[in-house]
Design an enzyme around this catalytic site. Sequence first.
Site, PDB file in Angstrom:
ATOM      1  N   ASP A  68      41.591  53.342  42.757  1.00  0.00           N
ATOM      2  CA  ASP A  68      43.217  53.383  42.779  1.00  0.00           C
ATOM      3  C   ASP A  68      43.764  53.984  41.347  1.00  0.00           C
ATOM      4  OD1 ASP A  68      42.031  51.385  41.342  1.00  0.00           O
ATOM      5  OD2 ASP A  68      43.081  49.673  42.295  1.00  0.00           O
ATOM      6  N   ASN A 135      45.035  37.240  44.103  1.00  0.00           N
ATOM      7  CA  ASN A 135      45.544  36.977  45.554  1.00  0.00           C
ATOM      8  C   ASN A 135      44.705  37.498  46.606  1.00  0.00           C
ATOM      9  OD1 ASN A 135      46.051  39.675  45.234  1.00  0.00           O
ATOM     10  ND2 ASN A 135      48.337  39.755  45.019  1.00  0.00           N
ATOM     11  N   HIS A 137      43.577  40.596  46.672  1.00  0.00           N
ATOM     12  CA  HIS A 137      43.816  42.177  46.964  1.00  0.00           C
ATOM     13  C   HIS A 137      42.545  42.751  46.616  1.00  0.00           C
ATOM     14  CE1 HIS A 137      45.417  43.007  42.704  1.00  0.00           C
ATOM     15  NE2 HIS A 137      44.321  43.352  42.617  1.00  0.00           N
ATOM     16  N   GLU A 142      47.668  45.098  48.418  1.00  0.00           N
ATOM     17  CA  GLU A 142      48.350  43.501  48.267  1.00  0.00           C
ATOM     18  C   GLU A 142      48.297  43.020  49.579  1.00  0.00           C
ATOM     19  OE1 GLU A 142      48.432  42.606  45.369  1.00  0.00           O
ATOM     20  OE2 GLU A 142      49.613  43.514  43.978  1.00  0.00           O
TER      21      GLU A 142
HETATM   22  C1  GLP Z   1      43.111  45.470  39.483  1.00  0.00           C
HETATM   23  C2  GLP Z   1      42.589  46.431  40.289  1.00  0.00           C
HETATM   24  C3  GLP Z   1      41.323  46.141  41.354  1.00  0.00           C
HETATM   25  C4  GLP Z   1      40.672  44.824  40.533  1.00  0.00           C
HETATM   26  C5  GLP Z   1      41.603  43.932  40.136  1.00  0.00           C
HETATM   27  C6  GLP Z   1      40.972  42.602  39.413  1.00  0.00           C
HETATM   28  O1  GLP Z   1      44.187  45.104  40.287  1.00  0.00           O
HETATM   29  N1  GLP Z   1      42.951  47.424  40.971  1.00  0.00           N
HETATM   30  O2  GLP Z   1      40.735  47.006  41.753  1.00  0.00           O
HETATM   31  O3  GLP Z   1      39.535  44.198  41.377  1.00  0.00           O
HETATM   32  O4  GLP Z   1      42.553  44.229  39.214  1.00  0.00           O
HETATM   33  O5  GLP Z   1      40.554  42.804  38.239  1.00  0.00           O
HETATM   34  P1  GLP Z   1      39.594  41.975  37.245  1.00  0.00           P
HETATM   35  O6  GLP Z   1      38.310  42.365  37.563  1.00  0.00           O
HETATM   36  O7  GLP Z   1      39.998  42.361  35.944  1.00  0.00           O
HETATM   37  O8  GLP Z   1      39.990  40.519  37.517  1.00  0.00           O
END
Ligand code: GLP
Length: 241
Positions: A68, A135, A137, A142
């Site tokens: 993404d 959440n 995702h 989402e």
């Molecule tokens: C973002 C990314 C996700 C990731 C999530 C969790 O939203 N788009 O791919 O898994 O954050 O991030 P973190 O590892 O910093 O908790």
Amino acid sequence: MIKVVTVKDYDEMSAKAFEVIKEIVTAKPDCVLGLATGSTPIGLYQNMVRDHEENGTSYSNARTVNLDEYLGLPKDHPESYYSFMHRNLFSGLDIPETSISLPEDGEDKAAQCEKYDKIMDAVEVDVQLLGIGSNGHIGFNEPGTPFDSKTHVVDLNDSTRQDNARFFDSIDEVPTQAITMGIGTIMKAKKVLLVASGANKADAVAAMVNGPKSENTPASALQSHPDTILIVDEAAASKLA
Ligand code: GLP
């Protein structure tokens, strides 16, 4: 089926995840790696860079596709996922720039989605690395995203923007939209490697593994993936049945 591997802490999670990646890269130097951003994979990326430096593991024939990208941030903004990936991984490996793909912002969003789907249709992902949002995702899919989705533009949930605000000067600077690989595309990867660490992920991890398979928890789609491994530390595993 989701195979759950519980480890003590973040460092052990990173080391275990690295073992999975290293095995694939060693067996198949021209592998396709699906990559992720967020704080969780950083330890894994550090292991990959160290191993490349110390043991010469080469990524010169590998290809990468990222999940993404934010919309509305210039590519060279320090918090764009393009910058994140170069800073935390690509600059430390020998992977050619031409073998790296991320979804991109652009004038015509639909054309950008189509362009990324073409890239994804042309590759077979050997392993897709994922983190998980609090959440549930995956990528920026989402809750409510159809399980058969392809690349699309998303409006980020307030909770996701709050979670990611720590990387920006203020919440107002967190983008409101992103472009993400869809769940249907993620599900096509031969193997999925999901890493999760910390108590704030415990509910999402439990819903993914033990909850009903539901679009309310995007990660629960992985319950029907043939080869998903979840590497989770004790804090994030604390609500698993
Ligand atoms: C973002 C990314 C996700 C990731 C999530 C969790 O939203 N788009 O791919 O898994 O954050 O991030 P973190 O590892 O910093 O908790």
